[in-house]
Scaffold this motif. Sequence first.
Motif, mmCIF file in Angstrom:
data_model
loop_
_atom_site.group_PDB
_atom_site.id
_atom_site.type_symbol
_atom_site.label_atom_id
_atom_site.label_comp_id
_atom_site.label_asym_id
_atom_site.label_seq_id
_atom_site.Cartn_x
_atom_site.Cartn_y
_atom_site.Cartn_z
ATOM 1 N N GLY A 1 0.794 -1.219 0.000
ATOM 2 C CA GLY A 1 0.000 0.000 0.000
ATOM 3 C C GLY A 1 0.825 1.267 0.000
ATOM 4 O O GLY A 1 0.344 2.334 -0.402
ATOM 5 N N ASN B 1 -1.464 -6.560 -1.519
ATOM 6 C CA ASN B 1 -1.803 -6.845 -0.121
ATOM 7 C C ASN B 1 -1.371 -5.702 0.785
ATOM 8 O O ASN B 1 -0.251 -5.226 0.692
ATOM 9 C CB ASN B 1 -1.125 -8.134 0.343
ATOM 10 N N ASP B 2 -2.268 -5.288 1.666
ATOM 11 C CA ASP B 2 -1.911 -4.335 2.707
ATOM 12 C C ASP B 2 -3.035 -4.269 3.736
ATOM 13 O O ASP B 2 -4.212 -4.229 3.376
ATOM 14 C CB ASP B 2 -1.675 -2.933 2.134
ATOM 15 N N LEU B 3 -2.655 -4.262 5.014
ATOM 16 C CA LEU B 3 -3.626 -4.134 6.101
ATOM 17 C C LEU B 3 -3.969 -2.683 6.408
ATOM 18 O O LEU B 3 -4.943 -2.404 7.104
ATOM 19 C CB LEU B 3 -3.090 -4.790 7.379
ATOM 20 N N GLY B 4 -3.124 -1.766 5.941
ATOM 21 C CA GLY B 4 -3.371 -0.362 6.226
ATOM 22 C C GLY B 4 -3.052 0.045 7.651
ATOM 23 O O GLY B 4 -3.639 0.988 8.179
ATOM 24 N N SER C 1 -7.453 2.249 3.569
ATOM 25 C CA SER C 1 -6.987 1.077 2.850
ATOM 26 C C SER C 1 -6.103 1.527 1.699
ATOM 27 O O SER C 1 -6.586 1.764 0.592
ATOM 28 C CB SER C 1 -8.170 0.256 2.313
ATOM 29 N N ALA D 1 -4.163 -0.127 -0.077
ATOM 30 C CA ALA D 1 -4.125 -1.107 -1.158
ATOM 31 C C ALA D 1 -5.122 -0.753 -2.252
ATOM 32 O O ALA D 1 -4.838 -0.916 -3.446
ATOM 33 C CB ALA D 1 -4.408 -2.502 -0.613
ATOM 34 N N GLU D 2 -6.290 -0.253 -1.872
ATOM 35 C CA GLU D 2 -7.298 0.123 -2.862
ATOM 36 C C GLU D 2 -6.804 1.249 -3.756
ATOM 37 O O GLU D 2 -7.067 1.266 -4.964
ATOM 38 C CB GLU D 2 -8.598 0.514 -2.162
ATOM 39 N N VAL E 1 -7.255 -6.243 -4.807
ATOM 40 C CA VAL E 1 -6.883 -6.005 -3.417
ATOM 41 C C VAL E 1 -6.926 -7.298 -2.623
ATOM 42 O O VAL E 1 -7.817 -8.131 -2.800
ATOM 43 C CB VAL E 1 -7.837 -4.977 -2.775
ATOM 44 N N ASP F 1 -6.639 -7.775 1.565
ATOM 45 C CA ASP F 1 -6.424 -7.046 2.819
ATOM 46 C C ASP F 1 -6.295 -7.972 4.018
ATOM 47 O O ASP F 1 -6.489 -7.570 5.161
ATOM 48 C CB ASP F 1 -7.537 -6.023 3.056
#
Length: 302
Positions: free
Chosen positions: A16, A37-40, A51, A53-54, A69, A71
């Motif tokens: 992200g 992939n990313d949890l933010g 988010s 990643a979006e 995405v 997540d």
Amino acid sequence: MSGICDGRVVAVTGAGRGLGRAHALAFAAEGARVVVNDLGVGLDGAPGAESPAEAVVAEIRAAGGEAVVHDGDIATTDGAACLVHTALEAYGRFDTLVSNAGFLRDRMLVNLDEDDWDAVIRVHLKGHFLPLRHAAAHWRAEAKAGRLPQARIVHTSSGAGLLGSVGQGNYSAAKAGIVGLTLVAAAELARYGVQVNAVAPAARTRMTERAFAQAMAAPATGFDAMAPENVSPLVVWLGSAASAGVTGRVFEAEGGRITVMEGWRPGPTADKGTRWTPAEAGERARELLAAAEGPGAVYGAS
């Protein structure tokens, strides 16, 4: 889009922001379809409100590429398995895993508590192992079915893992462990058509703002040596079929510089043929040290 990754499906963890974002965009620019992939989470791993990643997926699509995405938490079995499943469900194949997710909880060792140790080891080391484990299981099944893949795994270590870094005992230990994991995976997975390498990048990211405070600002003109995008070309090449035959290696990448790192190798040695006394062992150890190359300086050491 077309390039050296045409037709490949690539998953990038921690994509992200920073290096992961740069890698995802660079893979897409070379024709890959990307699972972002990313949890933010925040710099310390605390949950975030957005988010990223979006946003990266939107950026790839706006440029004409393909991306989706993911997540999930790749430091859990379910999250890591879902990462592989997402690639297969979206695109019908999976070719390259780039493990990059991580955060920091810096403390001097005497102030480093168990929770901060566990959290950093978990996201970096376990967060590399579990995606590798599930990706490798998929590629092994493909190989056993007669479809030998040209699979690639690129791990993210650090100079802190290679030399140590004051105030980062947890991070340094995790990143050193990633190098060991890379070497074992390269040896074990070669029979299934999988190559595994690691990069130790130096670039401007959230994680390096404090460590490289003097060098962080981008220059007004000229080449920005600290831009994360400088690291991505090597990562993309390692993640492509063009890197055939390269496995079990560690590279440093910073600015326009690429270095093949040479790890622990036997140096000066002595063999008495029988047991040493402590005094003899100490005397000979000093002689060997005098003949040996000195270690690199630990980051932050005075």
